[in-house]
Design an enzyme around this catalytic site. Structure first.
Site, PDB file in Angstrom:
ATOM      1  N   SER A 261      44.073  34.802  26.403  1.00  0.00           N
ATOM      2  CA  SER A 261      44.509  34.893  27.680  1.00  0.00           C
ATOM      3  C   SER A 261      42.512  35.506  28.162  1.00  0.00           C
ATOM      4  O   SER A 261      42.255  34.197  27.250  1.00  0.00           O
ATOM      5  CB  SER A 261      44.791  36.252  27.727  1.00  0.00           C
ATOM      6  OG  SER A 261      45.200  36.564  28.950  1.00  0.00           O
ATOM      7  N   LYS A 265      39.471  32.802  26.788  1.00  0.00           N
ATOM      8  CA  LYS A 265      37.758  31.830  27.797  1.00  0.00           C
ATOM      9  C   LYS A 265      36.622  32.662  26.927  1.00  0.00           C
ATOM     10  O   LYS A 265      36.162  31.793  27.311  1.00  0.00           O
ATOM     11  CB  LYS A 265      37.932  33.134  29.628  1.00  0.00           C
ATOM     12  CG  LYS A 265      39.805  32.872  30.261  1.00  0.00           C
ATOM     13  CD  LYS A 265      39.353  33.384  31.048  1.00  0.00           C
ATOM     14  CE  LYS A 265      41.036  33.581  32.253  1.00  0.00           C
ATOM     15  NZ  LYS A 265      41.294  32.851  32.235  1.00  0.00           N
ATOM     16  N   TRP A 352      50.944  30.344  35.353  1.00  0.00           N
ATOM     17  CA  TRP A 352      49.330  30.940  35.785  1.00  0.00           C
ATOM     18  C   TRP A 352      48.221  30.321  35.276  1.00  0.00           C
ATOM     19  O   TRP A 352      47.861  30.072  35.823  1.00  0.00           O
ATOM     20  CB  TRP A 352      49.584  31.873  35.262  1.00  0.00           C
ATOM     21  CG  TRP A 352      48.284  32.447  36.097  1.00  0.00           C
ATOM     22  CD1 TRP A 352      47.275  33.276  35.372  1.00  0.00           C
ATOM     23  CD2 TRP A 352      48.209  33.440  37.029  1.00  0.00           C
ATOM     24  NE1 TRP A 352      45.899  34.299  36.462  1.00  0.00           N
ATOM     25  CE2 TRP A 352      46.859  33.997  37.969  1.00  0.00           C
ATOM     26  CE3 TRP A 352      49.160  32.742  38.381  1.00  0.00           C
ATOM     27  CZ2 TRP A 352      46.396  34.781  38.565  1.00  0.00           C
ATOM     28  CZ3 TRP A 352      47.892  33.775  39.875  1.00  0.00           C
ATOM     29  CH2 TRP A 352      46.772  34.335  39.960  1.00  0.00           C
ATOM     30  N   HIS A 403      53.251  33.956  28.082  1.00  0.00           N
ATOM     31  CA  HIS A 403      52.280  34.907  28.316  1.00  0.00           C
ATOM     32  C   HIS A 403      52.238  35.918  26.819  1.00  0.00           C
ATOM     33  O   HIS A 403      52.116  36.902  27.276  1.00  0.00           O
ATOM     34  CB  HIS A 403      51.999  34.830  29.480  1.00  0.00           C
ATOM     35  CG  HIS A 403      49.966  35.229  29.171  1.00  0.00           C
ATOM     36  ND1 HIS A 403      49.376  34.007  29.168  1.00  0.00           N
ATOM     37  CD2 HIS A 403      49.235  35.998  29.838  1.00  0.00           C
ATOM     38  CE1 HIS A 403      47.714  34.524  29.335  1.00  0.00           C
ATOM     39  NE2 HIS A 403      47.368  36.158  29.423  1.00  0.00           N
TER      40      HIS A 403
END
Length: 422
Positions: A261, A265, A352, A403
């Protein structure tokens, strides 16, 4: 192929309560877009050789990401130093050695992060390492009663409670995300840091983390092109790499930076700014991670800046609802890893994060690997669900489920690392 299935899944439009914006999950509603050139320099020169990429194009792209997206980070502090706080050679059923290491950012040792590390006892020499940030504290990674509890730092409650909340998260609460035993059995070490040791994950004007340590006289917040929280976390991970190079148990040439998540990044950015990381692994990283900005599906630039205004540098906000004006896109971030291997993981229900956009970034980054005589992504279309692509220098899978980071994901990461580290 999975392509048709994903289009069916994405055929949904809902309202997201962020300034009344409409959130799109429909592939048919993605606007036309043109990606920034990967292999054409800012002065129009075509990049056709490894040397041109390393000496000219890579620095250009890295600078754009630094000044327009994540923010520039300072050099490592001169006072950076380390201390082994604890060591137990008989953990995980005598399979591993557990260490806790303080990485001090200042000479007075008031500011530090703690690395929790497990190293296989059955080994010949140093071992490769998976390294990632955790969300809730080092003590949540494993039920081991001797792990020092992290000082949980969260946004103060409205009733006036401070940001430090002792015993907020239970020991071993996040153990399902950190398969220590499996990694040890496969000959890998594992290291993790609680992200709150570097910078707590909420917006307070950059007063509660490492940022103030580097403010100039009279400065109260980062400049518009200076580091946000994601860049601070990546900087902290780079500082940890300084320690790994001193530890004889670790093969510092085989450290994979991994994240799920928002930490996915961070892992990609850490791999971009510090080429000592031999591999980067991004799991469900979405917008600002592996997903292409210009597709505007799922989370967008405007939405991520509205929900998490502290994650990126201030300059990034000028691209809210203006993705086409961004001078970069995320296929270029993946390309910054070349020639090192990178793995991108998605989940089919994680709309998402935009799984297809994550895949496409890997696909469109592949031409840079070709400059090095390597194969990046080895397929041209998204693979079927639970059918990993691991035989190139850019690996990918889209997993059943939502997720999260699961044992299945880690099993693919290990297989990929085996190909490149062993």
């Amino acid at each position: 192929m999975i392509k048709g299935f994903l289009i069916a899944c994405f055929s949904l439009t809902i309202l997201l309560p962020v300034k009344g914006q409409e959130l799109n999950y429909d592939e048919s509603k993605i606007p036309p877009y043109t990606l920034p050139e990967l292999l054409v320099s800012e002065d129009g020169e075509k990049i056709t050789t490894e040397a041109q990429w390393i000496e000219k194009r890579r620095p250009e792209i890295l600078s754009l990401f630094e000044t327009q997206v994540y923010g520039k980070s300072p050099e490592h502090p001169k006072g950076l130093h380390f201390e082994v706080l604890s060591e137990d050679r008989y953990t995980i059923g005598n399979m591993a050695t557990r260490k806790e290491i303080a990485v001090y950012f200042t000479e007075d040792e008031k500011h530090f992060m703690t690395i929790l590390m497990y190293i296989p006892n059955k080994r010949n020499g140093s071992v490769p390492l998976f390294f990632g940030l955790n969300f809730k504290g080092n003590h949540t990674v494993n039920e081991d009663a001797n792990i020092t509890e992290s000082i949980t730092r969260m946004k103060p409650r409205k009733d006036g409670d401070g940001e430090v909340r002792p015993h907020m998260f239970k020991r071993g609460e996040a153990a399902s995300r950190w398969p220590v035993e499996m990694l040890i059995a496969n000959g890998y070490g594992l290291a993790t840091v609680y992200r709150g040791d570097i910078d707590p994950d909420y917006d307070d004007g950059f007063q509660n983390g490492v940022h103030p340590l580097f403010y100039k006289e009279g400065q109260a917040k980062p400049e518009s092109d200076e580091w946000g929280t994601l860049a601070a976390w990546a900087w902290g991970m780079s500082c940890a790499m300084d320690y790994f190079e001193t530890d004889e148990d670790i093969d510092a040439t085989k450290v994979a930076v991994v994240g799920h998540s928002r930490h996915g990044k961070t892992a990609l950015w850490a791999g971009a700014i510090d080429q000592r990381f031999a591999m980067a692994i991004s799991n469900d990283s979405g917008c600002g991670g592996a997903a292409l900005f210009r597709r505007r599906i799922g989370e967008t630039v405007n939405k991520i800046n509205s929900l998490f205004p502290h994650w990126f540098c201030e300059n990034f906000k000028q691209y809210n609802n203006k993705e086409d004006e961004l001078p970069v896109d995320q296929h270029q971030l993946i390309a910054l890893m070349a020639p090192r291997p990178v793995y991108i993981a998605s989940a089919v229900e994680d709309l998402w994060a935009g799984p297809k956009g994550e895949f496409l970034s890997g696909l469109y980054a592949s031409p840079v690997y070709q400059l090095f005589g390597l194969t990046g992504m080895t397929v041209d279309e998204m693979p079927e669900v639970d059918d990993p692509v691991t035989n190139g220098y850019i690996g990918y899978h889209v997993r059943t489920g939502n997720h999260d980071i699961k044992l299945y994901d880690w099993q693919q990461f290990v297989k990929f690392a085996d190909r490149h580290f062993k």
